[in-house]
Scaffold this active site. Structure first.
Site, PDB file in Angstrom:
ATOM      1  N   GLY A 189     -44.162 -12.840  22.168  1.00 42.05           N
ATOM      2  CA  GLY A 189     -45.504 -13.113  22.677  1.00 42.05           C
ATOM      3  C   GLY A 189     -45.551 -12.885  24.172  1.00 42.05           C
ATOM      4  O   GLY A 189     -44.790 -12.106  24.754  1.00 42.05           O
TER       5      GLY A 189
ATOM      6  N   GLY B 136     -43.749  21.509  41.752  1.00 38.29           N
ATOM      7  CA  GLY B 136     -44.038  20.100  42.049  1.00 38.29           C
ATOM      8  C   GLY B 136     -42.828  19.222  41.855  1.00 38.29           C
ATOM      9  O   GLY B 136     -42.704  18.168  42.495  1.00 38.29           O
ATOM     10  N   ALA B 137     -41.913  19.648  40.999  1.00 42.07           N
ATOM     11  CA  ALA B 137     -40.743  18.815  40.729  1.00 42.07           C
ATOM     12  C   ALA B 137     -39.816  18.757  41.952  1.00 42.07           C
ATOM     13  O   ALA B 137     -39.174  17.746  42.209  1.00 42.07           O
ATOM     14  CB  ALA B 137     -39.994  19.337  39.510  1.00 42.07           C
TER      15      ALA B 137
HETATM   16  C1  HXC Z   1     -42.591 -25.611  19.032  1.00 38.75           C
HETATM   17  C2  HXC Z   1     -40.877 -24.478  18.031  1.00 38.75           C
HETATM   18  C3  HXC Z   1     -41.459 -23.222  18.350  1.00 38.75           C
HETATM   19  C4  HXC Z   1     -42.695 -23.244  19.059  1.00 38.75           C
HETATM   20  C5  HXC Z   1     -39.603 -22.855  17.373  1.00 38.75           C
HETATM   21  N1  HXC Z   1     -39.742 -24.199  17.425  1.00 38.75           N
HETATM   22  N2  HXC Z   1     -40.661 -22.236  17.928  1.00 38.75           N
HETATM   23  N3  HXC Z   1     -41.446 -25.645  18.362  1.00 38.75           N
HETATM   24  N4  HXC Z   1     -43.221 -24.457  19.384  1.00 38.75           N
HETATM   25  N5  HXC Z   1     -43.292 -22.105  19.453  1.00 38.75           N
HETATM   26  C6  HXC Z   1     -38.796 -25.201  16.976  1.00 38.75           C
HETATM   27  C7  HXC Z   1     -38.672 -25.258  15.478  1.00 38.75           C
HETATM   28  O1  HXC Z   1     -39.654 -26.117  14.944  1.00 38.75           O
HETATM   29  C8  HXC Z   1     -37.261 -25.824  15.307  1.00 38.75           C
HETATM   30  O2  HXC Z   1     -37.314 -27.209  15.559  1.00 38.75           O
HETATM   31  C9  HXC Z   1     -36.507 -25.223  16.468  1.00 38.75           C
HETATM   32  O3  HXC Z   1     -37.506 -24.836  17.429  1.00 38.75           O
HETATM   33  C10 HXC Z   1     -35.719 -23.986  16.084  1.00 38.75           C
HETATM   34  O4  HXC Z   1     -36.590 -23.088  15.427  1.00 38.75           O
HETATM   35  P1  HXC Z   1     -36.253 -22.458  13.986  1.00 38.75           P
HETATM   36  O5  HXC Z   1     -37.526 -21.878  13.465  1.00 38.75           O
HETATM   37  O6  HXC Z   1     -35.538 -23.451  13.144  1.00 38.75           O
HETATM   38  O7  HXC Z   1     -35.212 -21.330  14.402  1.00 38.75           O
HETATM   39  P2  HXC Z   1     -35.008 -19.902  13.754  1.00 38.75           P
HETATM   40  O8  HXC Z   1     -35.054 -20.001  12.257  1.00 38.75           O
HETATM   41  O9  HXC Z   1     -33.792 -19.347  14.407  1.00 38.75           O
HETATM   42  O10 HXC Z   1     -36.288 -19.046  14.219  1.00 38.75           O
HETATM   43  C11 HXC Z   1     -36.527 -18.770  15.567  1.00 38.75           C
HETATM   44  C12 HXC Z   1     -37.943 -18.182  15.776  1.00 38.75           C
HETATM   45  C13 HXC Z   1     -38.984 -19.102  15.068  1.00 38.75           C
HETATM   46  C14 HXC Z   1     -37.964 -16.775  15.212  1.00 38.75           C
HETATM   47  C15 HXC Z   1     -38.153 -18.093  17.292  1.00 38.75           C
HETATM   48  O11 HXC Z   1     -38.751 -20.463  15.454  1.00 38.75           O
HETATM   49  C16 HXC Z   1     -40.389 -18.738  15.410  1.00 38.75           C
HETATM   50  O12 HXC Z   1     -40.956 -17.763  14.911  1.00 38.75           O
HETATM   51  N6  HXC Z   1     -41.026 -19.556  16.281  1.00 38.75           N
HETATM   52  C17 HXC Z   1     -42.364 -19.347  16.694  1.00 38.75           C
HETATM   53  C18 HXC Z   1     -42.436 -18.167  17.630  1.00 38.75           C
HETATM   54  C19 HXC Z   1     -43.818 -18.002  18.177  1.00 38.75           C
HETATM   55  O13 HXC Z   1     -44.707 -17.515  17.482  1.00 38.75           O
HETATM   56  N7  HXC Z   1     -44.018 -18.514  19.381  1.00 38.75           N
HETATM   57  C20 HXC Z   1     -45.241 -18.410  20.079  1.00 38.75           C
HETATM   58  C21 HXC Z   1     -45.250 -17.021  20.664  1.00 38.75           C
HETATM   59  S1  HXC Z   1     -46.662 -16.744  21.592  1.00 38.75           S
HETATM   60  P3  HXC Z   1     -36.340 -28.222  14.750  1.00 38.75           P
HETATM   61  O14 HXC Z   1     -36.794 -29.551  15.221  1.00 38.75           O
HETATM   62  O15 HXC Z   1     -36.603 -27.956  13.324  1.00 38.75           O
HETATM   63  O16 HXC Z   1     -34.964 -27.881  15.188  1.00 38.75           O
HETATM   64  C22 HXC Z   1     -46.246 -17.323  23.056  1.00 38.75           C
HETATM   65  C23 HXC Z   1     -47.372 -17.291  23.971  1.00 38.75           C
HETATM   66  C24 HXC Z   1     -46.894 -17.211  25.386  1.00 38.75           C
HETATM   67  O17 HXC Z   1     -45.205 -17.704  23.341  1.00 38.75           O
HETATM   68  C25 HXC Z   1     -48.098 -17.056  26.158  1.00 38.75           C
HETATM   69  C26 HXC Z   1     -47.784 -16.602  27.527  1.00 38.75           C
HETATM   70  C27 HXC Z   1     -49.020 -16.158  28.199  1.00 38.75           C
END
Ligand code: HXC
Length: 510
Positions: free
Chosen positions: A165, A400-401
């Site tokens: 993201g 130009g290069a």
């Molecule tokens: C809160 C989160 C989280 C999130 C993961 N966790 N992502 N908690 N907010 N965004 C937590 C899980 O609940 C879990 O907690 C622990 O972190 C580990 O995650 P898992 O899913 O168990 O790990 P894994 O299977 O290795 O998967 C990793 C992952 C997946 C691929 C990153 O967690 C995932 O898809 N997360 C969401 C990613 C996402 O969409 N993020 C937002 C992106 S947009 P527990 O307590 O169970 O250990 C963004 C916007 C930024 O970031 C904006 C900037 C302008």
């Protein structure tokens, strides 16, 4: 004291041991191991170790949140201070909320005011869902700080896990990105979102793997085998950089300049004009042994960029590579070179351009893709750069290069050429086709006639002599003297100062 010890031990206590074992098996370290491996022993001063968010909802109250999922602080690398932010995936997925962002922003601000490089290790599930807009605010603050410190201190990002993201934009705003081969993904929208929105099927590797980013998108400068390798690469990179924009890079000038001729260079240009020379061989012969540290090696291989040392002086090298796409400049090559030139200029690193370039890559996709817009970045970057700039023309320098590789009139301080240099508006074939089209149509043997004219053309219009007579060359030199000539030129130019009219900033084509 005991209470402090206990608090510290609790803060450092790792969660799930099975997950630690799994990480080690995969060549991945924990966030703290990354910090420990990176810094000189016992030099890391942690900042905000006990800070963490106090959310009460969605199970956050039940979670241990040591350091709020990021270890920040400053340590010594080979005796030089470096700021570090290491996201801890084992603490709630290394997600970013308000306190997590505060800590990163604090570390970058500290690096800015103390003039030290920043290294971030990204391993995070992104914006912490439970913190809603506060997480987005946190990212905005990190991005803004990356931008404010751009050109002030070197900023290096390591992608060592998920980085999805908007989170991907912090590394993109920094100077260099190192990414581990496995277990790391860098994307704005991952495979699931792409499938849901567009119906396209793709793997995480294809969308955001290290090799894709290093060779196709250009977002990644260095691919690392694993965490340890990534940290080694960062240290090596730092060994060429000054700590901030007010300091010189770590020059270690040798007492005497090596003036010995190198016969390997005399034999480098193939006698057949169609056989390409290998620019890597020239680089290896000209710069100090094993000192060339290539940046962006897998991207736009038709141009080579990287740091090197010349009799101990740190330089940035920009060199055409005729082994790929005949060394032409295309959209990716222009982007790659322009960004590298800008970095060197921001951090007082002298630039050396090695030219063997037949021109810009012709083609519909290049024109439609905006080669004019992209190519102009190189012109802009060279002309804006005030660091010492020295060019060497080995063979072709067409159109130009030639200008986009830093001709004298573009601002190169000194320009040398080998006798094999071909400096002209167009290569022989193109020029003859335009100037002698009618004559060739009528010739009994057009091919033989064209070859005859080509010899004459090369002598009159595409040799170094016309450029030398027009005062566009500092000198024509024997190839074997290249190292000595460039080394002397560099020493002589090192104290260069060039003032520019006051302005807010220029407007480079983007
Ligand atoms: C809160 C989160 C989280 C999130 C993961 N966790 N992502 N908690 N907010 N965004 C937590 C899980 O609940 C879990 O907690 C622990 O972190 C580990 O995650 P898992 O899913 O168990 O790990 P894994 O299977 O290795 O998967 C990793 C992952 C997946 C691929 C990153 O967690 C995932 O898809 N997360 C969401 C990613 C996402 O969409 N993020 C937002 C992106 S947009 P527990 O307590 O169970 O250990 C963004 C916007 C930024 O970031 C904006 C900037 C302008």
């Amino acid at each position: 004291m005991e209470a402090l010890e206990a608090r510290r031990a609790e803060q450092k206590r790792l969660g799930n041991q099975d997950k630690v074992i799994e990480r080690h098996r995969d060549g991945r370290m924990t966030a703290r191991e990354r910090v420990d491996v990176f810094f000189d022993v016992d030099t890391f001063q942690e900042m905000g170790a006990f800070a963490h968010h106090h959310a009460k909802d969605f199970g956050m109250d039940r979670k241990r949140m040591p350091g709020d999922g990021v270890i920040t602080g400053v340590g010594q690398v080979d005796g030089q201070a470096v700021a570090m932010c290491s996201q801890d995936f084992m603490v709630n997925g290394g997600t970013l909320g308000q306190v997590h962002a505060d800590k990163i922003v604090d570390a970058i601000i500290y690096a800015g005011k103390t003039g030290i490089p920043v290294v971030t290790i990204n391993d995070s599930g992104g914006a912490r869902i439970q913190e809603g807009v506060d997480a987005l605010t946190g990212y905005s603050r990190v991005f803004r700080q990356n931008v404010l410190m751009s050109g002030v201190v070197p900023q290096i990002a390591v992608i060592a896990g998920p980085c999805a993201g908007g989170a991907a934009y912090s590394p993109a705003l920094m100077d260099f990105v190192v990414m581990t081969k496995r277990h790391a993904q860098l994307f704005i929208t991952g495979p699931e979102v792409i499938r849901a929105v567009t119906g396209q099927q793709c793997s995480a590797e294809e969308v955001g793997g290290a090799l894709m980013h290093a060779s196709v998108s250009g977002n990644v400068h260095f691919v690392a085998e694993d965490d340890a390798d990534a940290l080694r690469i960062v240290k090596k990179l730092l060994s060429y950089l000054p700590p901030n924009n007010l300091r010189d890079p770590p020059h270690a000038p040798s007492k005497s300049i090596d003036l010995t001729p190198d016969a390997r260079l005399d034999a480098l240009v193939p006698s057949d004009p169609k056989t390409p020379l290998d620019m890597r061989a020239a680089i290896d012969a000209i710069f100090d042994v094993d000192s060339f540290f290539e940046v962006h090696a897998l991207f736009a291989k038709n141009i080579l960029v990287g740091f090197a040392r010349l009799d101990g002086i740190v330089v940035g090298v920009v060199a055409n590579q005729p082994l790929f796409k005949a060394g032409t400049l295309d959209i990716d090559a222009a982007d790659k070179a322009a960004r590298f030139i800008q970095f060197c200029d921001a951090f007082n690193i002298p630039l050396i351009s090695l030219m063997d370039v037949p021109g810009f890559l012709p083609g519909l996709s290049q024109e439609r893709g905006g080669i004019i817009r992209h190519g102009s970045k190189m012109l802009f970057a060279w002309a804006s750069a005030t660091v010492p700039k020295i060019s060497l023309i080995l063979r072709k320098a067409y159109g130009g290069a030639y200008i986009a590789m830093d001709s004298k009139a573009m601002g190169a301080d000194l320009v040398f050429a080998w006798p094999s240099a071909e400096i002209a508006v167009l290569g022989a074939e193109g020029a003859i086709n335009i100037l002698f089209r009618n004559e060739l149509k009528q010739a009994a043997d057009p091919k033989a006639r064209a070859a005859e004219i080509a010899v004459d053309y090369r002598q009159k219009f595409a040799s170094p002599w016309q450029a030398a007579e027009s005062n566009q060359l500092t000198d024509v030199i024997e190839p074997s003297r290249s190292r000595a000539v460039l080394s002397l030129a560099l020493r002589n130019t090192l104290n260069k100062r060039e003032a520019r009219p006051a302005k807010k900033h220029g407007n480079i084509a983007l």
